[in-house]
Scaffold this active site. Structure first.
Site, mmCIF file in Angstrom:
data_model
loop_
_atom_site.group_PDB
_atom_site.id
_atom_site.type_symbol
_atom_site.label_atom_id
_atom_site.label_comp_id
_atom_site.label_asym_id
_atom_site.label_seq_id
_atom_site.Cartn_x
_atom_site.Cartn_y
_atom_site.Cartn_z
ATOM 1 N N GLN A 16 20.829 -9.938 71.447
ATOM 2 C CA GLN A 16 20.940 -8.482 71.354
ATOM 3 C C GLN A 16 22.295 -8.106 70.780
ATOM 4 O O GLN A 16 23.318 -8.246 71.452
ATOM 5 C CB GLN A 16 20.767 -7.902 72.770
ATOM 6 C CG GLN A 16 20.825 -6.404 72.870
ATOM 7 C CD GLN A 16 20.926 -5.961 74.329
ATOM 8 O OE1 GLN A 16 21.262 -6.742 75.203
ATOM 9 N NE2 GLN A 16 20.659 -4.703 74.572
ATOM 10 N N SER A 55 26.512 -4.287 71.743
ATOM 11 C CA SER A 55 27.904 -3.957 72.089
ATOM 12 C C SER A 55 28.868 -4.319 70.975
ATOM 13 O O SER A 55 28.688 -5.309 70.276
ATOM 14 C CB SER A 55 28.331 -4.709 73.344
ATOM 15 O OG SER A 55 27.458 -4.441 74.396
ATOM 16 N N SER A 97 25.177 -12.494 74.312
ATOM 17 C CA SER A 97 24.642 -13.655 75.044
ATOM 18 C C SER A 97 23.702 -14.445 74.153
ATOM 19 O O SER A 97 22.948 -13.868 73.354
ATOM 20 C CB SER A 97 23.872 -13.198 76.282
ATOM 21 O OG SER A 97 24.678 -12.394 77.091
ATOM 22 N N GLU A 148 15.322 -3.146 79.672
ATOM 23 C CA GLU A 148 16.308 -4.067 80.210
ATOM 24 C C GLU A 148 16.458 -3.863 81.709
ATOM 25 O O GLU A 148 16.472 -4.797 82.480
ATOM 26 C CB GLU A 148 17.655 -3.814 79.508
ATOM 27 C CG GLU A 148 18.779 -4.705 79.990
ATOM 28 C CD GLU A 148 20.027 -4.601 79.105
ATOM 29 O OE1 GLU A 148 20.173 -3.578 78.408
ATOM 30 O OE2 GLU A 148 20.827 -5.546 79.126
ATOM 31 N N GLU A 167 28.786 1.726 87.210
ATOM 32 C CA GLU A 167 29.228 3.127 87.091
ATOM 33 C C GLU A 167 28.274 3.915 86.192
ATOM 34 O O GLU A 167 27.895 5.047 86.505
ATOM 35 C CB GLU A 167 30.650 3.188 86.498
ATOM 36 C CG GLU A 167 31.753 2.709 87.432
ATOM 37 C CD GLU A 167 31.800 1.189 87.575
ATOM 38 O OE1 GLU A 167 31.259 0.476 86.702
ATOM 39 O OE2 GLU A 167 32.381 0.715 88.572
#
Ligand SMILES: Cc1cc2nc3c(=O)[nH]c(=O)nc-3n(C[C@H](O)[C@H](O)[C@H](O)COP(=O)(O)OP(=O)(O)OC[C@H]3O[C@@H](n4cnc5c(N)ncnc54)[C@H](O)[C@@H]3O)c2cc1C
Lengths: 366, 395
Positions: B114, B117, B149, B232, B365
């Site tokens: 993926q 990020s 990853s 996810e 968060e």
């Protein structure tokens, strides 16, 4: 596998109980009662118990009940928790009824199940299911009972007391008419749950169960009580969350809704997460009790310890996040806080249930 | 949805096993046959590894195949493909894309990663700056991704890029399937606090991606990415586990076997965590029951948060319960594993790796923000970035 959802029948039941409570147990009515001579709404109780048949929901029809199960009782308790309804449901419809049922009684049970009589299980409300057979009351050979039991839930309005006592041949379970006992109401931390000390001085009684059954009946009643109280706690916690979210959406400070501050949003998200877990444990306990599976003691210990803590946390957050208004007598928050703190002690504290669990799942202490 | 029953599926599994006895069939051949029989993910469409059957019937298939000793498709190694790429391709892919990618994805022949990020875009994924510029039938992609990853074993990637910097950030993105073997893709190991390099940095320098590998419309990348991210989080709520399944069972066993390590304070914490693990297990079961009757409650978003809390508290306790051994570590060498191996490593590894549970796949968060806004309906914080062109945002 246990069904952890609510059935359609259960949702219908919930809706009708909620409607009735919204109509008859609104906050101001409940609050006004707490300061009156009759803190319980016995008219509401009759409607719930007799007209809707909720006092004997889990009792077989042949014994005057509705032939439903503890799953439905749990749903009723969620709604009663939501409105901190001032009715003797826990003492009569849960604890006393479960004790009678487990004792195999067929005389009193139909009258309690039909809402004709109010019963109370004469044990301290703090008694945990694994505490062993309660002491303090003795029966002589004629079946006359003597002794004192402190802090009995719903005793002030009970017509009949179900009393565990040490009999001449061992533990026994006895029925005592209210007129044969001295029932002294005490001031309760929870304004919506009435408590009394019960003194028996050679009180005449009727034997319900002897040494073969009495201890098991008491334990069963306490397990049912603790396992179902978890649902009351879930209902209470959900009200607290809903009410607080609603308030923080409309309360403006610093030019924006207080509920848009992340410091508060995260606390409410955590509370939501706790309630999701609590609800799953309470549903599992209700389902386990309804089907009387072997796992009942574990299910009850998990639900009782989880839901007590969650309800209390929810109520404490409700007071805090309402600011000054949360500290007032006019706002409902305090009734929920008092119920939640009292429920934490009722039928075993979270720590007590975890200690019981240690034995049940083989995690021995140090 | 079809009206298949559990018995229908048992019969289909029996047919598969008869035609391809697992003991005498090559692993890959068996997995392909299973896919073609519609028994890969039964809720997927016919012809794409499924039977349009209710999702919960998958459990029936898994149980029957496990019983027969059939090989599995090693779901952990292909977790990103299964949990994120597949549902996104199913929803937004063209027929050709579905036909091309889903089978080897499911059999594990092709591993997916993926590429979301970036150094400047983590929680705020919509801030990403990897550029894709159109050139005829192709797009030319340049930028840097991070924390990727399994990129080192991945054949394909789901990739989000910026195609229009002049509009507000959520509008100018486009979503692609990227071939990791293409020229211009460079994967560098990024060592993490456990010592291993499970994730990577990925540099994209003039990578040419055919327009046929676009998922969804140009400029609609955010919408596509949302599907990926929702899946996810649902994927984490995952499978049914027995009581004491997972880490809690491991810690409970240590407690039982090593009385000399017990202290009253650890007992207290262990019991609390045991209850918490059981509550989380029941909540997961309840969530799956809701999904099965088609009434997915908002509970799903809470499950990942619960899981992270629990894993971290448990692994912390496990080290303390390890006595002297708690001071030791199993292996600091730089390895590039193919999957996360929580149960196969020591307590020290578990403690360190669990720190990622509250960061990967959306931080705790950010999940709390999502729960409070989308589930509880609380107002969002005032936003400074909503109506500003991406190129004018402070960064
Ligand atoms: C083990 C691991 C594997 C990963 N694998 C992949 C992968 O395969 N592919 C991929 O694309 N990404 C992957 N990631 C990246 C992961 O998705 C990001 O790390 C994550 O989204 C957080 O982004 P960030 O690291 O940039 O932190 P930042 O966004 O910079 O956050 C820093 C801190 O600020 C907090 N924060 C940020 N925004 C807010 C806010 N609005 N409110 C409150 N707090 C806030 C965060 O919670 C965090 O604590 C992986 C990460 C880890 C740890």
């Amino acid at each position: 596998m246990s069904d952890l959802l609510y059935s359609e029948v259960e949702e219908d039941l919930r809706a009708s109980v909620r409607d009735l409570l919204a109509d008859q147990a609104g906050f101001s009515a409940v609050l006004a009662r707490t300061e009156s001579a009759e803190p319980y709404d016995l008219k509401l109780w009759r409607t719930l118990a007799a007209d809707l048949g909720l006092a004997g929901l889990a009792v077989p029809e042949s014994l005057g009940g509705q032939g439903a199960s503890y799953r439905e009782v749990a749903v009723v308790l969620e709604e009663l928790g939501r409105s901190v309804a001032p009715v003797p449901f826990l003492g009569s419809a849960v604890l006393a009824t479960a004790a009678l049922q487990a004792a195999g009684d067929e005389e009193l049970l139909p009258r309690l199940a039909g809402g004709e009589l109010i019963g109370a299980l004469a044990v301290p409300l703090t008694l945990a299911p694994d505490a062993g057979f309660p002491g303090g009351v003795e029966a002589n050979t004629e079946g006359a009972l003597s002794g004192t039991i402190r802090t009995v839930a719903d005793a002030p309005v009970a017509d009949v007391l179900i009393v565990p006592a040490a009999g001449p041949d061992g533990p026994g379970l006895y029925a005592v008419e209210k007129t044969a006992a001295t029932i002294t109401e005490v001031v309760s931390l929870d304004l919506t749950r009435r408590l009394a000390d019960v003194t028996l001085d050679n009180a005449s009684s009727r034997l319900l169960a002897g040494p073969d059954r009495a201890a098991a009946a008491v334990r069963r009643a306490l397990l049912a009580g603790a396992g179902l109280l978890a649902s009351e706690q879930v209902g209470l916690a959900q009200w607290c969350l809903d009410e607080t979210v609603a308030y923080l959406k409309q309360r403006y400070q610093f030019g924006r809704p207080v509920g848009s501050f992340q410091a508060l949003k995260h606390r409410l998200a955590d509370l939501y997460l706790e309630i999701v877990s609590a609800r799953a444990t309470a549903r599992y306990a209700a389902d386990a009790l309804a089907n009387d599976i072997e796992d009942v003691p574990v299910a009850v210990a998990v639900a009782a310890s989880t839901c007590s803590a969650v309800a209390l946390h929810a109520a404490e957050e409700t007071v805090q996040l309402h600011g000054g208004i949360g500290m007032t007598w006019e706002h409902p928050a305090h009734l929920y806080l008092k119920r939640a703190k009292s429920d934490e002690l009722a039928l075993g504290t979270p720590g007590r249930h975890r200690a019981a669990l240690a034995g049940l799942v083989n995690l021995p202490p140090a | 949805m079809s009206t298949l029953t559990a018995d229908d599926l048992r019969a289909r599994v029996a047919d598969l096993l008869a035609a391809h006895p697992p003991q005498s069939t090559d692993r890959l051949e068996f997995l392909r046959a299973r896919f073609d029989a519609g028994l890969a993910w039964v809720h997927y469409p016919q012809g794409l590894g499924g039977l349009d059957a209710p999702r919960e019937l998958q459990n029936v298939v898994e149980a029957e195949l496990a019983e027969a000793g059939a090989p599995d498709n090693n779901p952990r190694r292909i977790g990103i493909g299964l949990g994120m790429a597949a549902p996104t391709i199913l929803r937004f892919g063209t027929d050709e894309q579905k036909k091309r990618y889903l089978r080897p994805l499911w059999t594990g022949e092709e591993v997916w990663c993926q590429l979301f990020s970036e150094p400047g875009a983590g929680s705020d994924l919509a801030a990403l700056g990897t550029r894709a510029v159109r050139d005829g039938d192709e797009w030319v992609v340049t930028g840097q991704k991070v924390w990727t990853s399994v990129a080192h074993i991945a054949r394909f990637a789901i990739l989000v890029t910026r195609t229009d910097p002049d509009v507000p950030k959520h509008q100018g993105m486009t979503y692609f399937i990227c071939d990791m073997t293409d020229p211009g893709v460079e994967v560098r190991p990024l060592r993490q606090l456990t010592g291993e390099a499970e994730f990577n940095e990925v540099f994209l320098s003039g990578v040419r991606i055919p327009d046929a590998n676009r998922l969804g419309a140009v400029g609609e990348g955010w919408k596509v990415a949302q599907t990926t991210l929702m899946n996810e989080r649902v994927a984490i709520g995952g499978n049914a586990i027995p009581r004491e399944g997972g880490l809690i069972g491991m810690v409970a066993r240590t407690w039982r076997d090593r009385p000399e390590l017990r202290t009253p304070e650890l007992h207290d914490r262990l019991l609390k965590l045991w209850v918490q693990a059981e509550a989380a297990r029941l909540a997961g079961q309840r969530l799956r029951q809701q999904l099965a009757v088609g009434a997915p409650g908002p509970e799903g978003s809470a499950m990942k948060l619960a899981f992270a809390n629990l894993q971290q508290a448990l692994t912390g306790l496990e080290i303390e319960l390890s006595g002297e051994d708690g001071l030791r570590y199993d292996d600091w060498t730089l390895r590039r594993p193919e999957k996360v191996d929580m149960l196969g490593r020591g307590p020290g590894y578990r403690y360190l790796r669990a720190k990622g549970n509250s960061i990967e796949g959306g931080t705790s968060e950010v999940l709390r923000n999502i729960i409070s806004e989308r589930v509880l309906g609380l107002p969002s914080e005032p936003r400074v970035d909503k109506d500003v062109a991406w190129k004018d945002l402070p960064r």
